[in-house]
Design a protein around this motif. Structure first.
Motif, PDB file in Angstrom:
ATOM      1  N   HIS A  29       5.070   4.599   8.812  1.00 20.26           N
ATOM      2  CA  HIS A  29       6.281   3.788   7.080  1.00 20.26           C
ATOM      3  C   HIS A  29       7.534   4.774   7.906  1.00 20.26           C
ATOM      4  O   HIS A  29       8.984   4.439   7.850  1.00 20.26           O
ATOM      5  N   LYS A  30       7.553   5.883   7.655  1.00 15.92           N
ATOM      6  CA  LYS A  30       8.736   6.941   7.763  1.00 15.92           C
ATOM      7  C   LYS A  30       9.410   6.074   8.751  1.00 15.92           C
ATOM      8  O   LYS A  30      10.402   6.042   9.274  1.00 15.92           O
ATOM      9  N   ASP A  69       7.478  -3.183   7.781  1.00 21.41           N
ATOM     10  CA  ASP A  69       6.199  -2.360   8.468  1.00 21.41           C
ATOM     11  C   ASP A  69       5.143  -3.082   7.198  1.00 21.41           C
ATOM     12  O   ASP A  69       5.288  -3.084   6.039  1.00 21.41           O
ATOM     13  N   PRO A  70       4.080  -2.413   7.796  1.00 22.88           N
ATOM     14  CA  PRO A  70       3.080  -2.747   7.917  1.00 22.88           C
ATOM     15  C   PRO A  70       2.149  -1.888   6.658  1.00 22.88           C
ATOM     16  O   PRO A  70       0.601  -2.052   6.323  1.00 22.88           O
ATOM     17  N   PHE A  71       2.321  -1.209   6.214  1.00 16.26           N
ATOM     18  CA  PHE A  71       2.082  -0.100   5.049  1.00 16.26           C
ATOM     19  C   PHE A  71       2.823   0.187   3.710  1.00 16.26           C
ATOM     20  O   PHE A  71       4.463  -0.151   4.231  1.00 16.26           O
ATOM     21  N   SER A  72       1.893  -0.105   2.785  1.00 13.10           N
ATOM     22  CA  SER A  72       2.311   0.045   1.437  1.00 13.10           C
ATOM     23  C   SER A  72       3.204   1.163   1.134  1.00 13.10           C
ATOM     24  O   SER A  72       3.478   2.225   2.293  1.00 13.10           O
ATOM     25  N   THR A  73       4.032   1.421  -0.613  1.00 15.65           N
ATOM     26  CA  THR A  73       4.477   3.069  -0.465  1.00 15.65           C
ATOM     27  C   THR A  73       3.691   3.961  -0.804  1.00 15.65           C
ATOM     28  O   THR A  73       2.019   3.641  -0.892  1.00 15.65           O
ATOM     29  N   SER A  74       3.987   4.869  -0.800  1.00 17.25           N
ATOM     30  CA  SER A  74       3.476   6.140  -2.076  1.00 17.25           C
ATOM     31  C   SER A  74       2.751   5.425  -3.239  1.00 17.25           C
ATOM     32  O   SER A  74       3.481   4.419  -3.779  1.00 17.25           O
ATOM     33  N   TYR A 128      -0.232   4.131   1.081  1.00 12.45           N
ATOM     34  CA  TYR A 128       0.862   3.786   2.368  1.00 12.45           C
ATOM     35  C   TYR A 128      -0.361   3.282   2.869  1.00 12.45           C
ATOM     36  O   TYR A 128      -1.081   3.627   3.459  1.00 12.45           O
ATOM     37  N   ASN A 129      -1.146   2.139   2.199  1.00 12.20           N
ATOM     38  CA  ASN A 129      -2.061   1.689   2.271  1.00 12.20           C
ATOM     39  C   ASN A 129      -1.761   0.595   3.862  1.00 12.20           C
ATOM     40  O   ASN A 129      -0.628  -0.186   3.684  1.00 12.20           O
ATOM     41  N   TYR A 130      -2.770  -0.120   4.522  1.00 14.80           N
ATOM     42  CA  TYR A 130      -2.640  -0.850   5.449  1.00 14.80           C
ATOM     43  C   TYR A 130      -2.250  -1.797   4.760  1.00 14.80           C
ATOM     44  O   TYR A 130      -3.640  -2.119   4.219  1.00 14.80           O
ATOM     45  N   ALA A 131      -1.349  -2.811   5.033  1.00 13.43           N
ATOM     46  CA  ALA A 131      -1.187  -4.251   4.674  1.00 13.43           C
ATOM     47  C   ALA A 131      -0.380  -5.532   5.174  1.00 13.43           C
ATOM     48  O   ALA A 131       0.598  -5.516   4.692  1.00 13.43           O
ATOM     49  N   PRO A 132      -0.258  -5.641   6.451  1.00 14.84           N
ATOM     50  CA  PRO A 132       0.402  -6.079   7.077  1.00 14.84           C
ATOM     51  C   PRO A 132       0.802  -7.365   6.668  1.00 14.84           C
ATOM     52  O   PRO A 132       1.335  -8.484   6.971  1.00 14.84           O
ATOM     53  N   SER A 133       0.184  -7.867   5.548  1.00 14.44           N
ATOM     54  CA  SER A 133       0.138  -9.797   4.908  1.00 14.44           C
ATOM     55  C   SER A 133       0.984  -9.419   4.114  1.00 14.44           C
ATOM     56  O   SER A 133       1.422 -10.109   3.580  1.00 14.44           O
TER      57      SER A 133
END
Length: 504
Positions: A321-322, A356-361, A364-369
């Motif tokens: 993500h960073k 960015d396929p990851f959610s924020t803090s 940081y889950n993998y969520a490409p949708s």
């Protein structure tokens, strides 16, 4: 995007994670739950109590568990000793001419003894047949259980191989640009390669050992039941023929078979206890997967703890993500420097951002949708970047006019990092599976929820049947001895029950 340090952080995080995992992942040769302790006499320690847990590598666990079948072994010893003593006594008395057991009993006495022999013979035949069914069922369920567990090991090996292949691709991409990262990746892939070989060898050895053990139990019960049924049927023929020497042979064979049946009773009870211990270990792990309080295998100490695995995956998600956030910022900066929009065009000048396929803090889950529809997908970056790259021999004005704001000097390195991130994201589901020991957990859940009860039931039924046959054979053998004593010196017509005064 040209700065190599932007990629080193997620890479090093990944290496730390995999090194921690592979250090403890020689799973299937390790112990099962240790918080569940037993208090059983241990023959290897002069019958002092074994107070350990369920550990399939510990000879003291096996010795103490095998000792639970002592009732069967003891009865076999007592019965054999009694048979030798009683047989010796009869032989001595017969040769000395001092044994005269013959008494004239009424016909009802012969009828009663004959009826009891028929009843106990029928019970022995019925339960011997049930042993065949239970033996086949326990073998089938044992194979299914072992296939499920070892299948989890094979799946774990395949998952490690998938992660390793992803790392090798990243290693190849970074080799020309980042020697330190290449060396780290080379070290970890070699370590993971050794781990897959270790798991593969163990699964092979465990499968061979379990097959031999299951076949030994199955064949022992099968041979006993087959011989027992043949002897019982043959005994019926001898009983009706009134062939006294054959009757004596029948008694001796039945005595030996009764001894063997008691040995198998003890052994099958030990198998029953072991099945209960195994299923209890799986069920307890299924209920509580925290390795600090219940660790079914040492492999799971590094990855079964949900909070630990989530931390690892969140760290990888955070670093990717960073990296993407820094890449988006750098792209925007480069574009503004090259294109230099005027005040009239500021509002219309928009740079599409990388997905960015990851959610924020904090997770940081993998969520490409969750990516915006107009964002650039990572797998599209190579094609897009090639259209935005300004070749070094092309004048800057022409590049500005064509919107090519990315310098060619950074193209190769940036492409390597982009493709590495792409491979890392593609490998992420396997990493997630590896972090949570998903293949092993699925195997354990399947065993605990669906296979344990039928497995324990079949093993318990096998023991109950052999135990019943053992008691029945003792009674039947005793009745045959009484019958032999009654019939000696008397004459019977063929298929008669009551003796005659004169031979036919």
């Amino acid at each position: 995007m040209s700065n190599s340090k932007a990629f080193q952080l997620p890479l090093i995080s990944l290496l730390l994670f995999t090194s921690v995992f592979t250090h403890n992942s020689s799973v299937f040769a390790s112990n099962f739950v240790r918080n569940q302790t037993f208090t059983r006499p241990d023959p290897l320690r002069h019958f002092r109590l074994y107070k350990g847990g369920y550990d399939i590598r510990d000879k003291h666990y096996w010795a103490s568990t095998a000792f639970t079948g002592i009732h069967g072994y003891a009865m076999a010893g007592i019965w054999m000793l009694f048979g030798l003593t009683f047989g010796s006594y009869l032989i001595v008395k017969t040769f000395n001419g001092g044994f005269h057991p013959f008494i004239n009993h009424p016909s009802s006495y012969y009828l009663a003894s004959f009826a009891l022999i028929v009843i106990f013979t029928s019970i022995a035949i019925i339960f011997s047949s049930l042993i065949l069914v239970a033996n086949q069922s326990s073998l089938h369920r044992s194979k299914n259980l072992m296939d499920t567990i070892l299948g989890g090991g094979t799946s774990m090996k395949q998952t490690i191989e998938a992660v390793m292949n992803g790392l090798i691709k990243i290693q190849t991409l970074l080799q020309p640009y980042d020697g330190e990262a290449y060396d780290l990746l080379n070290h970890i892939t070699n370590q993971m390669r050794k781990e897959t070989i270790s798991i593969q060898n163990f699964v092979k050895e465990a499968r061979n050992a379990s097959n031999h053990a299951m076949k030994a139990v199955y064949i022992a019960n099968l041979v006993f039941v087959t011989v027992n049924l043949v002897v019982l049927v043959g005994g019926c023929v001898v009983l009706f023929l009134h062939w006294h020497p054959g009757f004596i042979i029948l008694i001796i064979v039945c005595w030996i078979l009764t001894t063997v049946s008691w040995i198998l009773t003890g052994f099958d009870f030990f198998f029953h206890i072991f099945a209960g211990d195994t299923c209890s270990a799986f069920e307890k792990f299924e209920q509580n997967q925290n390795p600090e309080s219940n660790s079914i295998m040492s492999i799971l100490s590094s990855c079964s703890n949900t909070s630990n695995s989530e931390k690892f995956m969140a760290q990888i998600g955070y670093t990717v993500h960073k990296y993407i956030a820094e890449s988006n910022s750098e792209i925007t900066t480069l574009a503004h420097k090259m294109v230099q929009p005027n005040e009239e065009s500021d509002d219309s000048f928009v740079i599409e951002r990388i997905c960015d396929p990851f959610s924020t803090s904090p997770n940081y889950n993998y969520a490409p949708s969750d990516c915006p529809q107009d964002s650039i997908q990572i797998h599209d970056l190579p094609n897009i970047l090639s259209t935005l790259t300004c070749e070094k021999h092309t004048p800057t004005d022409i590049c500005k006019a064509q919107g090519r704001f990315f310098p060619e000097s950074s193209y190769g390195k940036t492409m390597a990092y982009i493709q590495s991130i792409e491979n890392l994201i593609a490998t992420y589901p396997d990493l997630q599976s590896l972090a949570g020991c998903t293949p092993v957990k699925h195997a354990i859940s399947d065993v605990a929820l669906h296979q344990c009860e039928p497995f324990k039931t079949s093993v318990r039924f096998l023991w109950a049947c052999i135990f019943t046959v053992s008691i029945d054979m003792m009674m039947l053998t005793s009745l045959l001895i009484v019958k032999a004593c009654q019939d000696k010196g008397k004459y019977f017509s063929w298929c008669s029950i009551v003796p005659m005064r004169h031979p036919c």
